[in-house]
Design an enzyme around this catalytic site. Structure first.
Site, short mmCIF file in Angstrom:
data_model
loop_
_atom_site.label_atom_id
_atom_site.label_comp_id
_atom_site.label_asym_id
_atom_site.label_seq_id
_atom_site.Cartn_x
_atom_site.Cartn_y
_atom_site.Cartn_z
N GLU A 21 0.96 -1.33 0.16
CA GLU A 21 0.14 -0.05 0.09
C GLU A 21 0.82 1.01 -0.01
OE1 GLU A 21 -2.75 -0.20 -0.29
OE2 GLU A 21 -4.26 -2.43 0.28
N ASP A 56 -4.07 -9.28 -8.97
CA ASP A 56 -4.88 -8.48 -9.85
C ASP A 56 -4.11 -7.55 -10.16
OD1 ASP A 56 -4.74 -6.97 -6.73
OD2 ASP A 56 -6.26 -6.30 -7.15
N GLU A 94 -18.47 -6.12 -2.12
CA GLU A 94 -17.06 -7.21 -2.03
C GLU A 94 -17.04 -8.75 -2.57
OE1 GLU A 94 -14.87 -4.79 -2.37
OE2 GLU A 94 -13.26 -4.57 -0.15
N GLU A 144 -12.30 0.09 -9.18
CA GLU A 144 -11.82 -0.70 -10.11
C GLU A 144 -13.21 -0.82 -11.57
OE1 GLU A 144 -11.18 -1.18 -7.34
OE2 GLU A 144 -9.28 -2.14 -7.63
C1 DMJ Z 1 -6.97 0.09 -5.29
O1 DMJ Z 1 -5.72 0.87 -3.82
C2 DMJ Z 1 -5.73 -0.17 -6.30
O2 DMJ Z 1 -6.29 -0.04 -7.09
C3 DMJ Z 1 -5.35 -0.90 -5.70
O3 DMJ Z 1 -3.67 -1.78 -6.65
C4 DMJ Z 1 -6.32 -2.19 -5.25
N1 DMJ Z 1 -7.34 -1.87 -5.41
C5 DMJ Z 1 -7.53 -0.72 -4.58
C6 DMJ Z 1 -8.77 0.81 -4.45
O4 DMJ Z 1 -9.98 -0.69 -5.32
#
Ligand code: DMJ
Length: 913
Positions: free
Chosen positions: A147, A294, A388, A406
Site C-alpha cells: 500500500e 490482480d 465486495e 475498479e
Molecule cells: C487500489 O488501492 C488499487 O487499485 C489496488 O491495486 C487495489 N485496489 C485498490 C482500490 O480498490
C-alpha cells in the site's frame, strides 16, 4: 506528444520502437480510440451533457477533498460520518486495512495528481507545498509495503511527474526543484530493507522508522505475502530508479518479479494467492484475477509498456493464456486451483477483479472485456454498487463496498477503446449512485452493506486517487485536460508516470534481461496487435452485439453449484453427479453413490471432493441463513436528509422490519437511560423512538419498558465505548427466554460509535428523526423538501400500546444529552446481562460470510447455463488443453490433495480481501 518507446509495435512482427502515446488515454495497447467511428447504437451523448457530468465530478471531488482538508488533514483519511480524521492508534484497529495508514497524510499524497487531471492547478501547488511542509516519512508505524508503494511512493512520483510537466509549461510550479522526488527517494530507501529475504520477495510490512529487523520494529516475523503484494512494485520502483539514476530500486522490484515467475505452477502457468517469502512455496494455491493477485498481472503488462522489456510481455502473455483457459468463463472470472485448474476454488467473485476488463483492453482483447464488464454492471444495477464479493448466481456474498474504483476504471478504458456512448451512460449511473447512496454531509462514506444502504465511517484514499480521475476523464475531451494524458501510463492506483521514462537510465534492464525465454515457443505470444479496424470491422454496434445476449444474465440467472459447466459437459450421457444440495441421507441410492466416491475412478474421486466442498459451503451458508441480516437506522431530518445510514443489529423479538413497513419517528432518550425500569419520562418518549443504553438488564426488558411508556420503537446503544460495526461483528438481540410475543415495537441495536452519531445529532439539532428499516429508503432531492411526516407506522402508534404503570424504586439515570459527551454508565454491565444471540467464532468481525445474502433472486431461469455450456463445448473442441481434465489422475494424489484443498477453502473463507 512524446514518442516514448522501447517495446513491440502495432501491426509488426518484429521488435520496433512504438509510440505508446495511447496507453494512458485509451490504455489500449495498440488500440486506436474508436470514438470517432461511432455512428449508431446507444444514443450519443451531447458535448453539453458530457460537460455537465464532468462538472458534477468536479463538484463531487471538491466535496470529498474539501471535507478531508477541512476536517481530517493532516490525518491519513477522513471519517465522513463523524467528520474527523482517522488517526491510527486513536481509533479501534480494523486489522490489515489500517496498514495503509502511516501518519503521512495519505489522502493528500494520493490526491496530488488527481488535482492536476481535474484542472485544479492552483490547489495542486498548495497541496505540494503542504506535503513538503507537513509530511513526515519517519514515523514509528508499521505499514504495508504494497500500500505504501502504490499509494505514497506512487502518489509522490505522480505528483513529481506532473509538477515537472507544469514547471516546463512555465506558469505554475516555477519554484519546484524535485522536492517530491527527493521525498520519494527517501521513502524508497525506507522500503528497501523489506527485500532482505533469500527469495527477494519483500516482507509484507515494514516499520517506517525502524525497518524490519530492529527489536523496536514490531514486524519482520511474517512468513507469507500475497502475490500482488510482491509483484506490484516495478512501475514505481523503476520510475524512481529512472528519475533518480539510483538503479537499486528497479533491480529489487525485478528480482521479486523474476522469483514469482520462476515459482509459477509450471503445468497451468498460474500463480497462487499467497507465497512463503522464505521458501517460495505457495501457501494458498487458489488462483484468480482478483484479490491477492490482480495487480501482479497488471504490472507485467504495464512494465512492458513503460520499460519496453519483452520479457514482461512474454510472461504476461503466458499467464494471460492460462487465465483465459482456466479462469475466464465468460462473463465470469472464477478462481481455480493452480494444480487442478479445471477445478473451481470458489463459488464467488470479488470486486477487485472489476479492473480486469480494463487490463484486457490494454491487452487488446475486447470481447471478454465487454462481457465481464456487462455482467458486473448488471450486478451494480441490482445493488447500486459492486458488493465486495458476489456469488456465481449473483447473490451478495460479502455486502460491503468501500467505494472501489475498479469498475469505473474499466468503464473508462472500454469507452476509449469502443467509443460506445453506452459506457458514458454507465459512468452517469455511477455518479448518480455515489451521490444518492454514498454522499454524506461530510464527504462520501463507504457502504457497510449494499443491501441495507448502511454506511461505514470510512473514505479510503483510493477514492480520490482513482475514482474521480477515471470518471472525469470518461467525460472529458482532450482540450479539457491541461496536458496530454496519452504521454503517461496509469499505475494500479491511477498515478501517472511519463512514458519517456522508457528511454531514460535504461542500464538496469540491459543488465538484467534474462535469456531463459529461449525455451519458450514464440508462437505463444502475440507480437502483433489488434486495431480497431479489425476489432470493429465497420460495425459500430460491435460492443452492443456482444452485450446483447448477456443483457439478462444477472436478473434471470438461477443458482448454480460450484461445478464448472465445462466439466459437466465432458460427461454427456452419464448420470449427473450427486450434488450436496440434493443429498438425502435416507436415500439408499445417494448412499451408494457416496460410497463410490473416491473409490473407483478419478472422476468419482473428483465428484467426492466437490461434494465435500459443497457440503462445507452449504453448511456454512445454512448457518448464515439462520442469522438475520443487518438493519438500517437512517437519519432523515435536517441536515442529514437520509444521507447518513447506520448499520444496526436486529432483535429476535418485536416487529420484524423485514416483513413490515419501516418505522419512522423522532428520537428521545429514555430515563433511566438503561431502560431497565419503568420510564420516568414517558411524555418524552411517547410516540417516539426511544434510545436506551445497553447493559444492566435484558434487551427484552428494556423493550417492554419503553413500549409501556408509549415508544414506537427502540434503539439500544452499546455501552462499550468505542465499539463499532466496523470492528465488531453484528449480532441479534436475543429474548429473555420467556415469551416475547407481547413486544410489538421494532428494536434495533447500534454499537457505540454509530449510536454516538445520533446522540451528537440530538445535542446539535435537538429534533432528530430516524427511519428504522431493513433497507435504507432511497434518498432523492425531494427528501430534503419533504415535510417531516409523523410516524408512518400507525399501527404502532403510542395510543395503541398498552402502558403499564408499575412503580419501580430505582435511581433515575442521567439521559445522554444531559450528561457530558461520552458519559459512561455508573457501572459497566456484566457481560452476561444482555444476551447477544451467540455467534460462532468463525463468524467474527472479519468474516466476509457474515453478510451472506439469504434471499434468492426473483426472476425466471434463463438458458444462461446452457449458453455457458454451449460455449464450453465449443471451447472443448478447440482447446488442446481439455485433455488435462480427462487424464486419469492417480486417486491417491487426488485424495492427498483433498485435505489441502479443504484447508485452502477454509482459509479462503476467512481471508479478508
Ligand atoms: C487500489 O488501492 C488499487 O487499485 C489496488 O491495486 C487495489 N485496489 C485498490 C482500490 O480498490
Amino acid at each position: 506528444m512524446s514518442e516514448a518507446g522501447g517495446g513491440r509495435g502495432c501491426g509488426s512482427s518484429v521488435p520496433q520502437r512504438a509510440p505508446w502515446s495511447l496507453v494512458a488515454a485509451t490504455a489500449a495497447f495498440c488500440l486506436v480510440s474508436a470514438t470517432s467511428v461511432w455512428t449508431a447504437g446507444a444514443a450519443p451523448m451531447s458535448r453539453e451533457e458530457r460537460q455537465k457530468l464532468g462538472n458534477q465530478v468536479l463538484e463531487m471531488f471538491d466535496h470529498a477533498y474539501g471535507n478531508y482538508m477541512e476536517h481530517a488533514y493532516p490525518a491519513d483519511e477522513l471519517m465522513p460520518l463523524t467528520c474527523r480524521g482517522r488517526v491510527r492508534g486513536q481509533e479501534p484497529s480494523r486489522g490489515d486495512v489500517d496498514d495503509a495508514l502511516g501518519k503521512f497524510s495519505l489522502t493528500l499524497i494520493d490526491s496530488l495528481d488527481t488535482l492536476v487531471v481535474l484542472n485544479k492547478t492552483k490547489e495542486f501547488e498548495d497541496a505540494v507545498r503542504k506535503v513538503l511542509r507537513d509530511v513526515n516519512l519517519d514515523n514509528d508505524v508499521v505499514v504495508s509495503v504494497f500500500e505504501t508503494n502504490i499509494r505514497v511512493l506512487g502518489g509522490l512520483l505522480g505528483g513529481h511527474s506532473l509538477a515537472i510537466m507544469l514547471k516546463e509549461k512555465g506558469e505554475y510550479m516555477q519554484w519546484y526543484n524535485d522536492e517530491l522526488l527527493q521525498m520519494a527517494k527517501q521513502l524508497g530507501y525506507k522500503l528497501l530493507p523489506a527485500f532482505n529475504t533469500t527469495s527477494g520477495l519483500p516482507y509484507p510490512r515494514i516499520n517506517l522508522k525502524f525497518g524490519i529487523r530492529k527489536p523496536e520494529a514490531r514486524t519482520g516475523t511474517e512468513t507469507d505475502t500475497c502475490t500482488a503484494c510482491a509483484g506490484t512494485l516495478i512501475l514505481e520502483f523503476a520510475a524512481l530508479s529512472r528519475f533518480t539514476g539510483a538503479t537499486i530500486f528497479e533491480e529489487y522490484a525485478r528480482k521479486a518479479l523474476d522469483f514469482l515467475w520462476e515459482k509459477r505452477q509450471r503445468s497451468s502457468n498460474l500463480v497462487g494467492v499467497t507465497i512463503n517469502i522464505h521458501t517460495g512455496d505457495w501457501v494458498r494455491k487458489d488462483s484468480g484475477v482478483g484479490a491477492g493477485i490482480d495487480s501482479y498481472y497488471e504490472y507485467l503488462l504495464k512494465a512492458y509498456v513503460l520499460l519496453g522489456d519483452d520479457s514482461f510481455l512474454e510472461r504476461f502473455n503466458t499467464h494471460y493464456d492460462a487465465i483465459m483457459r482456466y479462469i475466464s468463463q465468460p462473463p465470469l472470472l472464477l478462481d481455480v486451483h493452480i494444480h487442478k485448474p479445471m477445478l473451481n476454488a470458489r463459488t464467488w467473485m470479488d470486486a477487485l477483479l472489476a479492473f480486469f476488463p480494463g487490463l484486457q483492453v490494454l491487452k487488446g482483447d475486447i470481447r471478454p472485456a465487454i462481457e465481464t464488464h456487462e455482467m458486473l454492471y448488471q450486478v451494480i444495477k441490482k445493488h447500486n454498487f459492486l458488493p465486495e464479493a458476489f456469488t456465481t448466481d449473483f447473490r451478495v456474498h460479502w455486502a460491503q463496498h468501500p467505494l472501489r474504483p475498479e469498475f469505473a476504471e474499466s468503464t473508462y478504458f472500454l469507452y476509449k477503446a469502443t467509443g460506445d456512448p453506452y459506457y458514458l451512460e454507465v459512468g452517469k449511473t455511477l455518479i448518480e449512485n455515489l451521490n444518492k447512496y454514498a454522499r454524506v454531509p461530510c464527504g462520501f462514506a463507504a457502504m457497510k452493506d449494499v443491501r441495507t444502504g448502511s454506511h461505514e465511517d470510512r473514505m479510503d484514499s483510493f477514492f480520490l486517487a482513482e475514482m474521480f480521475k477515471y470518471l472525469y476523464l470518461l467525460f472529458a475531451d482532450k482540450e479539457d485536460i491541461i496536458f496530454d494524458i496519452e504521454d503517461y501510463i496509469f499505475t494500479t492506483e491511477a498515478h501517472l508516470l511519463p512514458l519517456w521514462l522508457s528511454t531514460t537510465n535504461q542500464s538496469i534492464s540491459k543488465k538484467n534481461t534474462t535469456s531463459e525465454y529461449t525455451e519458450l515457443d514464440d508462437s505463444n505470444f502475440d507480437w502483433t496487435c489488434p486495431n480497431t479496424q479489425i476489432l470493429f470491422p465497420n460495425d459500430p454496434l460491435y460492443a452492443q452485439s456482444i452485450r446483447e445476449p448477456l443483457k439478462n444474465v444477472v436478473d434471470k440467472s438461477c443458482p448454480r453449484g460450484i461445478i464448472r459447466v465445462r466439466e459437466e459437459s465432458f460427461r454427456s450421457g452419464a448420470k449427473p453427479p450427486l450434488r450436496a444440495r440434493d443429498f438425502m441421507a435416507t436415500n439408499p441410492e445417494h448412499l451408494e453413490i457416496l460410497k463410490k466416491m473416491g473409490a473407483a475412478s478419478s472422476i468419482d474421486a473428483e465428484d467426492g471432493l466437490r461434494f465435500m466442498q459443497e457440503m462445507i459451503e452449504l453448511s456454512s451458508q445454512q448457518q448464515k441463513e439462520q442469522q438475520l441480516p443487518p438493519r438500517a437506522v437512517q437519519i432523515v431530518s435536517h441536515p442529514f436528509f437520509g444521507r447518513v445510514v447506520l448499520t444496526a443489529g436486529p432483535a429476535q423479538f418485536g416487529l420484524d422490519l423485514s416483513k413490515h413497513k419501516e418505522t419512522r419517528g423522532f428520537v428521545a432518550s429514555s430515563k433511566p437511560y438503561n431502560g431497565c425500569s419503568e420510564l420516568t419520562n414517558p411524555e418524552a418518549v411517547m410516540g417516539k423512538i426511544a434510545l436506551i443504553q445497553r447493559g444492566q438488564c435484558m434487551f427484552a426488558e428494556k423493550a417492554r419498558n419503553i413500549q409501556n411508556a408509549g415508544a414506537i420503537g427502540g434503539i439500544v446503544i452499546d455501552d462499550n465505548e468505542g465499539s463499532s460495526s466496523d470492528t465488531a461483528p453484528l449480532f441479534q438481540m436475543a429474548g429473555d427466554g420467556k415469551d416475547t410475543d407481547d413486544i410489538k415495537i421494532p428494536m434495533l441495536f447500534l454499537f457505540s460509535k454509530e449510536g454516538s452519531i445520533i446522540l451528537d445529532a440530538i445535542r446539535e439539532y435537538e429534533e432528530v428523526e430516524v427511519l428504522l428499516s431493513d433497507k435504507a429508503k432511497d434518498r432523492d432531492p425531494e427528501m430534503e423538501n419533504e415535510e417531516q411526516p409523523s410516524s408512518e407506522n400507525d399501527s404502532q402508534s403510542a395510543e395503541q400500546i398498552t402502558s403499564s404503570s408499575q412503580e419501580v424504586d430505582l435511581v433515575d439515570q442521567e439521559s445522554p444529552e444531559e450528561s457530558s459527551l461520552n458519559s459512561q454508565p455508573e457501572s459497566l454491565s456484566p457481560a452476561d446481562m444482555d444476551n447477544a444471540a451467540s455467534v460462532s467464532p468463525s463468524e467474527q468481525i472479519s468474516n466476509p460470510m457474515e453478510n451472506h445474502e439469504t434471499t434468492s433472486l426473483d426472476g425466471e431461469c434463463t438458458d444462461f447455463d446452457n449458453q455457458l455450456q454451449e460455449q464450453s463445448e465449443t471451447e472443448e473442441d478447440s482447446n488442446p488443453n481439455v485433455s488435462w481434465d480427462k487424464k486419469v489422475q492417480p486417486i491417491d494424489s487426488i485424495l492427498a490433495d483433498w485435505n489441502e484443498d479443504i484447508e485452502a477453502f477454509e482459509m479462503m473463507e476467512k481471508d479478508e480481501l
